[in-house]
Design an enzyme around this catalytic site. Sequence first.
Site, PDB file in Angstrom:
ATOM      1  N   SER A  96       4.905   6.500 -15.354  1.00 11.36           N
ATOM      2  CA  SER A  96       3.453   7.908 -15.339  1.00 11.36           C
ATOM      3  C   SER A  96       3.463   8.983 -14.694  1.00 11.36           C
ATOM      4  O   SER A  96       5.141   9.149 -14.445  1.00 11.36           O
ATOM      5  CB  SER A  96       2.881   7.288 -14.059  1.00 11.36           C
ATOM      6  OG  SER A  96       1.581   8.719 -13.615  1.00 11.36           O
ATOM      7  N   TYR A 108       2.944   7.249  -4.950  1.00 12.14           N
ATOM      8  CA  TYR A 108       2.662   6.919  -6.054  1.00 12.14           C
ATOM      9  C   TYR A 108       3.408   7.260  -6.621  1.00 12.14           C
ATOM     10  O   TYR A 108       4.082   6.424  -7.909  1.00 12.14           O
ATOM     11  CB  TYR A 108       1.479   6.840  -6.801  1.00 12.14           C
ATOM     12  CG  TYR A 108       0.709   6.380  -7.730  1.00 12.14           C
ATOM     13  CD1 TYR A 108       1.320   5.176  -7.855  1.00 12.14           C
ATOM     14  CD2 TYR A 108       1.234   6.802  -9.085  1.00 12.14           C
ATOM     15  CE1 TYR A 108       0.853   4.666  -9.719  1.00 12.14           C
ATOM     16  CE2 TYR A 108       0.763   6.414 -10.345  1.00 12.14           C
ATOM     17  CZ  TYR A 108       0.864   5.296 -10.766  1.00 12.14           C
ATOM     18  OH  TYR A 108       0.515   4.986 -11.576  1.00 12.14           O
TER      19      TYR A 108
END
Length: 332
Positions: A140, A165
């Site tokens: 990501s 995350y």
Amino acid sequence: MKILITGSAGFIGMHTAQKLAQAGHEVVGLDNINSYYETQLKFNRLLQLGIEKEDIQYNKKLKGQDHFTFIELDIQDAGNLSALFAFEKFDCVIHLAAQAGVRYSITNPRDYIDSNIIGFFNILESCRQFNTPHLVFASSSSVYGNSTAVPFSESQNTDEPVSFYAATKKSNEVMAHAYADLYKIKVTGLRFFTVYGPWGRPDMAPMLFAKAGVEQKPIKIFNNGNQSRDFTYVDDIAEGIKIVVEDQTSTVNYQILNIGKGNPDLLMDFISILEKALQVEFVYDFKPAQKGDVVTTFANTKALEQLGYKPKVSLEDGIPKFVAWFKEYYKL
């Protein structure tokens, strides 16, 4: 090739499965269809791949459209996952299954350990045990944190994530590097930038804004709108994944690649184009920045471009396509 796609009932997973199956690859889709967001959307995505909700049973393979097979399976289920790898003998694994969401990770961090760490370890182990030639996995852009060195380059430091995350995605990269080095597995990590388009997740900005707009409710705009994102249309993302999977030129065991549009847009510009496409007038509710949010994302995509990647869809073209799907799906 025979390709496993984990998270195939997800947003990017569905589009990628469609593209690779249509290209003639034998695609096995895997998903646990969890309830992080409405499961009906996931079942409807699977329907696009020829899989009927009523036929789905845990750990049972189903034939869908040409070149697509689906199995409901949890990547935390190491035993059945290993059995699947042993039987199918995949040529490539595209690992997209993960617990998503930056803000959700602030209040539910354990879910990210279970899926993004333990689940990813199970994928790595299965690739090692059954000699999978290539593992492609989703990282990501959030690993870059609030870096001010833009555009973000794969070689820059990513040791300061600002959400849990992001920390799990950074962990995936480190775990994958160790496996690639120790066991000589070919691994490619893709740092996804902000993806939007038809069949998108309901917890992401395009869907949240569109739903609020048509319901004439205020749209929440964090950091008072002072953000920019490298908004990337989902078809460009799926094409980029296909390029990486089919590439025969790379000789390195481990690589990380940015996959984005390579051109950030102001959040307020995104909202303005969305407002025009929906033909509604938004009510703005400006909010301060939230924990875990980054101010800017901006991908340097030169490494992926060398393999032939070239994003084609601008916001002006992509948002109307999203809106057309949104109106049809929600019967507006």
